[in-house]
Scaffold this active site. Structure first.
Site, PDB file in Angstrom:
ATOM      1  N   GLU A  82     -61.886 -30.934  44.166  1.00 56.46           N
ATOM      2  CA  GLU A  82     -59.701 -30.592  44.417  1.00 56.46           C
ATOM      3  C   GLU A  82     -59.295 -30.722  45.978  1.00 56.46           C
ATOM      4  OE1 GLU A  82     -57.122 -29.185  43.243  1.00 56.46           O
ATOM      5  OE2 GLU A  82     -57.519 -28.368  41.428  1.00 56.46           O
ATOM      6  N   SER A 343     -72.448  32.293  24.147  1.00 57.39           N
ATOM      7  CA  SER A 343     -73.773  32.508  24.344  1.00 57.39           C
ATOM      8  C   SER A 343     -74.146  31.780  25.642  1.00 57.39           C
ATOM      9  CB  SER A 343     -74.483  33.264  23.579  1.00 57.39           C
ATOM     10  OG  SER A 343     -74.333  33.356  22.531  1.00 57.39           O
TER      11      SER A 343
END
Length: 680
Positions: A82, A343
């Site tokens: 690029e 419980s």
């Protein structure tokens, strides 16, 4: 000529500026867009592995990334393709402009562009187009200014954040995760080439839209990089053959409930680091989903797994799914919902009784019919077991013994112990009654796991944490070391549920009233875990029992940990390890405040018929039996003598009329036993 006029104009403007000082002043006066773009909020595990990410505005994925988190070969290929003079130009590359202009004049069309990476960043920051000459001029000006205020690595970083990769993907990290299912720190040459190619035409080259276009663009990049010797011939040949997937990978979305909680708690943070382990979290979520298969469509599940030595949660499942549209209401985090614990609070009651000197694991306690005013607790199966050891009463999860202990302790003491353990609890009526011991209080799964973490830590409060940051625990106790060990030792004596792995866990199950909640909580020497199953709306789940539904999953959850086989600790030196006969006299049998009303142990007891029984009349009379007491006996029916001076313990009473009859037997010393029966 019109097609390349913007490039010529930009170059001309650059070359014929009115003067150096005026030009510099023109650049300095440039109003820059924000150079701090919003990035996706991320949630990561303890090892920095991505658990979940959130999109930014407009539903775009834009994940933060640092230069050292990106494969250096990709960076080299990007710059070579690029903008090969990126580190030497000042934002605009004059040589590239001259080359592009020359090629355009020779070919009569634009052959290559002259935009630098800095100019591309300028365009991305302003979200501007590239076609009009005004846009190109603006990009030149912004690029020049960016080079004045930012370092090269900062400009490159902005490109890595903002470059478009098709659809709602922005930035190299989002692209790598979506197209390759991996972080961009280690990329192949083929993957790097594709990521270089995509931003030039992100929609046209998307592999999930046009696979051939993506492959072609990748090959063009590789060929040019081969010409510039950025990649070797061998690398290029291997890259040409590497397949390109047409499917996008889903972004990680693990621990959604905990991620949402972290984000809501600190909305200003863009990064949340949790104590979870990503691999374990994936396994736990898979386990939860698989165990819901075959359940009713409204049933959900929640699970918590933590290291009780540190309090760190390492796996957290808020529900079996994550949706506001399914019947399971998966968007609700059931690890925080207040539900009846069934419980699962019983171990705490027994531990408090041990601490208060009311009982010892070897103490005998009477499981018999009792009533506290209008409250008459019953065991789950409706049966009574008579006198048995306290440790056996806990293992059998009997209701009457634990209520007897709670009456002696006082329900307020139990609520205070929960508070000292760091467990948030809500009373439906605002006042604590004896039913608290059987689940008559609202607690959460996280709260129960924290309670059991404290038991595993010898009765010391152990706060759970899920943020991966330094924490400190104040040394607070809700039970003594010996009481916590005794409870743990009792629970560890329970056999694993049918089909579960043969590991030793101290665990307890629970089922709330009406089968609304099924629980299983347990721990070994290092880890503590909890499982809840039920309906988020609180309606019953017929047939749901903690021991059958939740307990097997608890063992599977702990079994996910590779080093789970951590033994439980030895008893503290102060622990009293004695059998019933060796206990001090007051500890051999539990005698609460109601004991003054109890008959002596050798008093007569109605052996047959049992209280509340319904019998058919026979022609021979009613058989009756008595045990204990001293002969001779007197038998009465509805207060009237029927037989007197009976020296045997079994006899037959004359035929009586149908209906309810109160039978009584009185021994030589005047002590009596009674039973109410019905004759048909």
């Amino acid at each position: 000529m019109r097609r390349f006029a913007p490039f010529v104009f930009a170059f001309a403007l650059f070359c014929v500026a009115l003067g150096r000082d005026a030009f510099d002043d023109w650049v300095a006066r440039t109003q820059l867009p924000s150079v701090l773009p919003e990035t996706s909020v991320e949630v990561r595990d303890r090892d920095d592995v991505l658990l979940r990410a959130y999109t930014v505005e407009d539903g775009r994925w834009r994940l933060g990334v640092a230069l050292n988190q990106v494969d250096q070969r990709y960076l080299d290929m990007l710059i070579a393709y690029e903008d090969k003079r990126f580190f030497s130009h000042k934002g605009v590359d004059p040589l590239a402009v001259i080359r592009a202009t020359k090629q355009a004049l020779i070919n009569g069309k634009v052959v290559s562009g002259a935009s630098t990476l800095t100019m591309q960043v300028a365009r991305l920051l302003e979200q501007s187009g590239t076609g009009a000459w005004q846009g190109k001029l603006r990009q030149v000006r912004v690029a020049l200014r960016l080079e004045q205020v930012l370092r090269k690595d900062e400009i490159l970083h902005l490109y890595l954040l903002l470059a478009p990769f098709g659809g709602n993907l922005e930035g190299v990290r989002a692209a790598s995760l979506s197209y390759f299912g991996k972080e961009p720190n280690r990329l192949t040459a083929a993957q790097s080439a594709l990521l270089v190619a995509l931003p030039q035409a992100p929609e046209a080259r998307r592999p999930d839209i046009d696979l051939l276009a993506a492959k072609s663009a990748r090959q063009i990049v590789l060929e040019r990089l081969l010409d510039t010797k950025t990649v070797s011939k061998e690398e290029a040949q291997t890259a040409y053959l590497e397949p390109v997937s047409a499917q996008r990978h889903q972004f990680p979305s693990y621990a959604p409930h905990l991620s949402d909680r972290a984000r809501k708690e600190r909305p200003e943070n863009t990064l949340h680091s949790l104590t979870l382990k990503a691999a374990l979290q994936r396994q736990a979520e898979k386990l939860a989903a698989s165990r819901l298969y075959g359940q009713a469509e409204h049933v959900s599940i929640a699970m918590v797994l933590a290291d009780h030595t540190s309090g760190e949660i390492i796996a957290h499942v808020g529900s079996g799914g994550y949706s506001d549209k399914d019947a399971r209401q998966g968007f609700i985090d059931m690890t925080q919902a207040l539900r009846s614990p069934g419980s699962t609070l019983k171990p705490l009651v027994y531990g408090l009784a041990f601490d208060q000197g009311l009982a010892h694991p070897s103490t005998l306690i009477n499981d018999r019919p009792v009533a506290f005013g209008s409250y008459a607790p019953q065991n789950f199966d409706g049966a009574f077991r008579g006198e048995l050891r306290v440790d056996e009463a806990l293992r059998l999860s009997l209701n009457i013994p634990v209520v007897l202990l709670t009456e002696e302790l006082g329900p307020a003491r139990l609520m205070n112990a929960l508070k000292n353990a760091g467990v948030a609890a809500k009373l439906p009526s605002g006042q604590a009654g004896l039913a608290v011991a059987l689940g008559g209080v609202g607690t959460s799964l996280e709260g129960l796991v924290q309670l059991y973490a404290g038991l595993a830590q010898g009765g010391r409060k152990q706060s759970l944490t899920w943020r991966n940051e330094p924490t400190s625990n104040v040394d607070e106790r809700f039970l003594s070391r010996s009481a916590a060990w005794q409870v743990s030792h009792i629970l560890a004596g329970l056999a694993p549920p049918a089909g579960a792995a043969n590991m030793r866990l101290a665990y307890k199950t629970g089922t709330s009233y009406g089968h609304r909640d099924a629980w299983a909580i347990g721990f070994d020497g290092r880890y503590v875990a909890g499982v809840w199953i039920g309906r988020p709306d609180g309606t019953p789940v017929p047939g749901a029992f903690g021991g059958e539904l939740a307990a097997p999953i608890l063992f599977e959850l702990v079994g996910l940990i590779a080093d789970h086989a951590t033994p439980l600790p030895s008893p503290p030196p102060e622990t009293l390890l004695l059998e019933t006969a060796d206990l001090p006299q007051p500890l051999r049998r539990f005698k609460g405040r109601r004991s003054v009303f109890d008959a002596p142990p050798d008093a007569p007891k109605m052996a047959f018929p049992p209280d509340g029984s319904r019998l058919a009349r026979t022609g021979t009379g009613l058989n009756v039996k008595v045990r204990d007491g001293r002969a001779p006996f007197t038998w009465l029916a509805n207060g009237a003598p029927v037989l007197t001076n009976v020296h045997t313990r079994e006899t037959q009473l004359p035929i009586m009329e149908e209906g309810f009859v109160q039978l009584s037997v009185i021994d030589k010393d005047g002590r009596a036993a009674r039973a109410t029966i019905r004759l048909d």
